[in-house]
Design an enzyme around this catalytic site. Sequence first.
Site, mmCIF file in Angstrom:
data_model
loop_
_atom_site.group_PDB
_atom_site.id
_atom_site.type_symbol
_atom_site.label_atom_id
_atom_site.label_comp_id
_atom_site.label_asym_id
_atom_site.label_seq_id
_atom_site.Cartn_x
_atom_site.Cartn_y
_atom_site.Cartn_z
ATOM 1 N N THR A 194 -3.856 6.420 1.874
ATOM 2 C CA THR A 194 -4.045 7.824 2.232
ATOM 3 C C THR A 194 -4.662 8.607 1.075
ATOM 4 O O THR A 194 -4.294 9.753 0.799
ATOM 5 C CB THR A 194 -2.721 8.480 2.698
ATOM 6 N N LYS A 228 -11.336 -0.349 6.754
ATOM 7 C CA LYS A 228 -10.081 -0.193 7.481
ATOM 8 C C LYS A 228 -10.407 0.378 8.865
ATOM 9 O O LYS A 228 -11.034 1.428 8.968
ATOM 10 C CB LYS A 228 -9.175 0.762 6.701
ATOM 11 N N GLU A 268 0.879 -1.172 0.000
ATOM 12 C CA GLU A 268 0.000 0.000 0.000
ATOM 13 C C GLU A 268 0.914 1.218 0.000
ATOM 14 O O GLU A 268 1.522 1.549 1.013
ATOM 15 C CB GLU A 268 -0.899 0.010 1.235
ATOM 16 N N ARG A 318 1.387 10.290 0.665
ATOM 17 C CA ARG A 318 1.789 11.263 1.679
ATOM 18 C C ARG A 318 2.988 12.096 1.249
ATOM 19 O O ARG A 318 3.412 12.989 1.975
ATOM 20 C CB ARG A 318 2.151 10.556 2.989
#
Length: 213
Positions: free
Chosen positions: A69, A129, A42, A46
């Site tokens: 993210t 999640k 993943e 960021r």
Amino acid sequence: MNASATDVLGGHRIVPVVVLDDPARADALGAALVAGGLPVAEATFRTPEAAAVLRRLADNDDLVVGAGTVLTPRQVDEAIEAGARFIVSPGLSADVVRRCQEVGVPVIPGISTPSEIMRALDLGLDTVKFFPAEANGGLPTIKALAAAFPQVRFMPTGGITADSAPAYLAHPSVAAVGGSWMVAGDLLRDGRWDEVAARCAASTTLYGLGAPA
């Protein structure tokens, strides 16, 4: 019918959460993940180079690469263009979920409350999640949520370690866990790819271990 997130993960129950700002290191990282028997990543959005990192990882046909993210529909499109096969978000955005559904890519949104789970169910999702896992009570909270929502599967992420992962994985409502201990920032910064591979290999032995749920 679109593939589910768990289908795309191919049975891998630990998802390395990668924060990498140097695309030039992505090839070596991908090779280390594959060598360690954990060919999943993943790649988090960021850093300014996130899309480039994801693209380099996705070029490795032996890897299943997703984007993490992800906060906006535009980032969904950027991630898919870069090769992402699944999308992970820290929270529950209906716009992000719907965009993923429109383009047929599995999405795992972040939740931490019963109300957010109900919103995810309303959007047609059954895998979420749980984030940030440890800060929100960890496994005891998942057990409580699972009792109320037995149809939901969880991917707890946030603060999970090699020591705590087995107990999470032993719970029947946990589809997978996300973690960064095998791709820690110092390992990536120093190019310690053998250690990344070794930690990945050790992580694959954690499936099914830990205390009964």
